[in-house]
Design an enzyme around this catalytic site. Structure first.
Site, PDB file in Angstrom:
ATOM      1  CG  HIS A 158       3.947  67.711   2.771  1.00  0.00           C
ATOM      2  ND1 HIS A 158       3.394  68.835   2.219  1.00  0.00           N
ATOM      3  CD2 HIS A 158       3.424  67.611   4.019  1.00  0.00           C
ATOM      4  CE1 HIS A 158       2.588  69.409   3.105  1.00  0.00           C
ATOM      5  NE2 HIS A 158       2.591  68.682   4.203  1.00  0.00           N
TER       6      HIS A 158
ATOM      7  CD  GLU B 217      17.078  39.446   8.780  1.00  0.00           C
ATOM      8  OE1 GLU B 217      17.010  39.382  10.009  1.00  0.00           O
ATOM      9  OE2 GLU B 217      18.151  39.348   8.151  1.00  0.00           O
TER      10      GLU B 217
ATOM     11  CE  LYS C  91      25.554  36.178   7.281  1.00  0.00           C
ATOM     12  NZ  LYS C  91      25.110  35.414   8.448  1.00  0.00           N
TER      13      LYS C  91
END
Lengths: 464, 464
Positions: A320, A291, A433
Site C-alpha cells: 500500500h 557499504e 569524519k
C-alpha cells in the site's frame, strides 16, 4: 540448509526479455567460479576472518554465555551503545527472536532485560532513554571495533558519568562491558584503566560482518537467545557457500543474478520480508550491500562508481506504499521477497455470523492472508515483467536467522568479487569524519575547518 | 513559513557539471508555471480535495476534539487499524510529537493512551498486540477510505469479536470508531448497523493525501496532540505553494529540482532526517512519492514508466551504513537532508576529568555533534559532486510537522504535473488485489486463480 531461493522470476522464462537467459550461467561460468574461489580461498585471512566467527571455541563461547547469564539476572535493562555494524546485528536478531513488544512485557514474561540499541546521537533520544531506564539496574555494552567512534564514545562519557554518580565508581564499572579490538584504541585503554569487562573483536572482522563475533553474541547471550542455534545456522550457510553447484549455493547464485541485473540497469535492490519480525534483517542487509559494493574504484584502480542501492520494504504493509511504483515505474530494480512458511502462532479471522460481509476472509488465518498476498504480489510483479526472487525460511528461529544473515554475507562477498572491488573497506566515509572533527574543533583539523566554511554557498539558492 | 530549503548543492556552482545550471530555471519557466497553475487551479476539485483539509470547519473540528477528549480519558491503549495512507500519517506525526518511548512511560507522564498502529496482518504481530493490551481498556479506530480493505477488515473482525466477548455488545461498540467514506462500502454499512462512531473521508481525499483529514486528526486528538497547530502549519505551507516566485515556494522549486535530477539519471530519492523523531516522516514521504509518481503511462496515454524510488536513511546512524555508497557509488540519487536547528532538550557530553581521552568531544552537546555531522556529511557528498539539498525546521513541533507534510504533498503534486502523469491514482496494485482474492477463494475470481497457479515455474530455478 533450511533456506531456499526460488529465482524463477529473474529468468526470461518468467519475465521475458527483461530477464536473464539460461545461457548466462554457462557464459559466465568462469567469472562465477573465480568469484567463488577468491572468496573461499581468503576465508580466515585478511578481512575475511568473519568466515571463522561461527566456529568460535567452546571456551570463548563459554565466557560469553557466562556474561550473558550474569547480566540477564541482574539487569532490568540492557543497552547497546554502538552504531552501524555495531548495532545492526543486535537490532536484526533481537527483533526477529524476541517478542514484538518485548520491552512492554512484564519481567516474568520477558525473561530477559529490556533492550535498547542506541545507534544515534540525537539528544532527544538519549534523554528519552534516560526517562525510561534506571541506570542503577541497567547494563551497558559499548561496542566499537576501532575504539574511536565519536558517537559511541560520546554516549559512553555521558552514561559512565551517570553510573558513577548513581552507584559509585566500584559498582559503576560492573555495569559496563566493552567490545573492541584488544590492545588498540581509546576504548580499550579506558577499559583496562577502569577495569571493564572486555570482549575482543578480531582484526579481520569488519563491523558489518561482525554479527557472529562477540559484537553480536554478547548481546544475544544477555537476552537469553539461542546463541548455539544461531551459530549452527551460520555454519550451515557457510557450508552451502562452498558448493560449486549453483543450485546448492544460494548466496553464489543470487550474487550472480544481482550482478547480471545491475548490468541490465537494475541499480536498486529492494529487500521485502513478509514478516514483521524480519523487518530489521532488511536493514542489516542494506548496510552490508551498500557499504560493501558502493565503491568508486575497482581493484585495478579503475574508476567504476559501482554499487546497487538497497532499500527495504515490508509486506504486506508496503503493498500500500511502494508496489505501485515497483509494478509501473522504471525497470530499475530487483525485489527480493522473504517468505516464512509457518508463523510462530497464527490467528483465525473470526467467522462472525452477525457480520454480514467479508465472507471471503472469514475462517482464513492471518498467516494464510499474508502469504496469499505475498504470492499475489509476486505474481503481479512478474506479470509486469519485474525481476524478483523469493527466499523462503520454513520458520523464524535462531538457526534460520543465522542462516539468513550468513547467506547475506556470502552473497555480498561473492557479488563484490564479481564486481572486482574491495568489498571490505569504506574509504568514502573518511571525508565526513574529518569534517566533523574540524567542526568540533579537534586539533590538527584547522585547515579542514576552513575548507568546510568556505564551501561555495549563495543565498540565492535558498527557498522558504 | 518556518521551513527553509537550501538547494545550493543541487547546482553546478556546488557540484559541477552533474549539477543543475542557473539557466534551467528560465528555460523551464513555462513548464514550472504550467505545473503550478494546474495544481492550484484544481484545488478543492476532483482528487485535490486534500488541499481543503486544513481549512476544516470549527464544528467538524469540534466533533473530532470532543472524540479525542473522551477517548483520551477512557483509553489505556489506542489502536489504529489501517494500512498505507490510513496508517502512515498517524505513525509519522505521533512519532514526531510524542515521547520517543511513549508506550513505556507511566500513564501520568504520558498523559495519553499508549499508541499502536497496526498496519500489517502478520499473525505474530496481532498476537503480540493482544499480549500487551487489554481490550477492555483499548479503543480502536478502523480506518479505510474504501471501507473494503481486506487487511483492515480482517483485523476488525478479530478485534470486534474479542471486544464483544470481553464487554458485551453494547459496551464493545463504544470502543470502535470507523473512519471511512460516508454512505459507501462494507465498513460504513457495518458502522450504521452496529452503531459505531463514524468519521467521514471526503471523496476527493486519497489515502496518501489524507493526514490533514479526519484520518489523521481523530488519532491526533485522541493522543492529545496540538491539532490546531498542525493545521496551522499546513495552511502556511499551502499558502507558500501559491507563490509564483520560486524562492518563496519550496515545494515548487524542489519538485522542479527533482524533475531535472530525474532527467539527469537520478532515479533514487533518499530522504535523510537528522533527528530520530522525524524518522517516520521519511516513510510518509516515501509512500507519497512512490505511489504518486510511479506510473506506467502519462496523461496522454503514452508509456513512460515514470517514477523515482524513494528510500529513507537516518542521520547520523546511516552515515555508518549508506553514506559510503552515496559518496562513491553511481551518480543516481538526490539526497534530501532534514535538519533541526534546535532540539527539544539537549545533553552535554560529560567533561570527565578522570577520562584522559576524547577531549575534542567533551563539553560539546549531542545537539552540536549531530548537527556537525550533518553539515560534515553534506560537505563530503557535495565535494564528491553528489546532488543534495537540505530542508531545515527551526524545531520539531505540531506546526512545523504540519508544514513539512503539506510541503511534501505539494511537492509531489507539482512533480506529478511536471511529469504529466496522474498523481492521484494507483492502477498498478489492482492485479495483486485480484490475485489475493483468487487465492482466498473469493467468488468470481476462479479464472484468476487458474492464472496464478499456472504461472511459469521450473524447479531447476530453485536453489538451497
Amino acid at each position: 540448509m533450511k533456506l531456499k531461493v526460488d529465482y524463477n522470476n529473474m529468468m526470461q522464462s518468467s519475465i521475458g526479455e527483461r530477464g536473464i537467459g539460461e545461457e548466462a550461467f554457462e557464459k559466465n561460468a568462469a567469472l562465477i567460479e573465480k568469484a567463488r574461489k577468491s572468496v573461499l580461498d581468503s576465508r580466515g585471512k585478511g578481512w575475511q576472518q568473519w568466515c571463522d566467527s561461527p566456529y568460535i571455541s567452546e571456551s570463548d563461547l563459554g565466557k560469553i554465555i557466562a556474561y550473558g547469564d550474569r547480566v540477564r539476572k541482574a539487569a532490568e535493562s540492557y543497552v547497546v551503545l554502538g552504531i552501524g555494524g555495531s548495532a545492526l546485528g543486535a537490532i536484526a536478531v533481537a527483533s526477529s527472536l524476541l517478542h514484538l513488544h518485548h520491552n512492554e512485557l512484564p519481567r516474568e514474561k520477558r525473561n530477559a532485560p529490556k533492550l535498547y540499541v542506541e545507534d544515534n546521537v540525537d539528544p532527544e533520544r538519549m534523554n528519552a532513554l534516560l526517562d525510561v531506564v534506571d541506570v542503577k539496574t541497567t547494563y551497558f555494552n559499548v561496542i566499537t571495533k576501532s575504539g574511536e567512534t565519536s558517537e559511541t564514545l560520546s554516549q559512553f562519557l555521558i552514561v559512565y558519568d551517570l553510573l558513577k554518580k548513581a552507584l559509585g565508581k566500584e559498582e559503576a564499572k560492573k555495569h559496563i562491558a566493552v567490545t573492541t579490538t584488544i590492545g588498540k584504541g581509546t576504548l580499550y585503554a579506558l577499559a583496562v584503566k577502569e577495569g571493564f569487562e572486555v570482549f575482543g573483536v578480531e582484526a579481520g572482522v569488519g563491523g558489518r560482518f561482525s554479527v557472529f563475533s562477540s559484537v553480536g553474541l554478547a548481546p544475544f547471550a544477555a537476552l537469553g537467545l539461542d546463541v548455539k542455534g544461531f551459530l549452527k545456522g551460520a555454519r550451515e550457510a557457510s557450508k552451502a557457500a562452498e558448493e560449486k553447484s549453483l543450485n546448492k549455493n544460494p548466496s553464489l547464485i543470487t550474487a550472480f543474478l544481482q550482478y547480471e541485473a545491475m548490468k541490465n540497469g537494475c541499480n536498486i535492490n529492494v529487500m521485502m520480508p513478509y514478516c514483521d519480525g524480519l523487518k530489521f534483517t532488511a536493514d542489516f542487509f542494506c548496510q552490508l550491500w551498500a557499504e560493501s559494493l558502493g565503491k568508486a574504484t575497482d581493484l585495478n584502480g579503475k574508476t567504476v562508481y559501482a554499487g546497487q542501492t538497497p532499500t527495504k520494504a515490508l509486506g504486506v504493509t508496503d503493498q500500500h506504499s511502494q508496489v505501485q511504483l515497483y509494478t509501473e515505474g522504471p525497470f530499475d530494480k530487483v525485489v527480493t521477497f522473504i517468505a516464512v512458511d509457518k508463523f510462530r502462532g497464527d490467528r483465525t479471522i473470526t467467522d462472525d455470523r452477525e457480520i454480514d460481509a467479508c465472507d471471503f476472509l472469514k475462517g482464513h488465518t492471518l498467516g494464510e492472508l499474508i502469504n496469499a498476498e505475498r504470492v499475489a504480489t509476486t505474481y503481479a510483479l512478474t506479470k509486469a515483467n519485474r525481476a524478483n526472487f523469493t527466499i523462503t525460511l520454513p520458520e523464524v528461529n535462531a538457526e534460520t536467522i543465522g542462516e539468513l544473515l550468513m547467506y547475506f554475507m556470502y552473497q555480498t562477498a561473492f557479488a563484490g568479487a564479481m564486481l572486482n572491488i574491495d568489498t571490505f573497506n569504506q574509504p568514502g566515509v573518511e571525508e565526513g569524519k574529518k569534517a566533523t572533527f574540524a567542526m568540533l574543533g579537534r586539533k590538527g583539523y584547522e585547515s579542514k575547518l576552513e575548507e568546510v566554511e568556505n564551501a561555495p554557498h549563495d543565498d540565492k539558492y535558498v527557498a522558504g
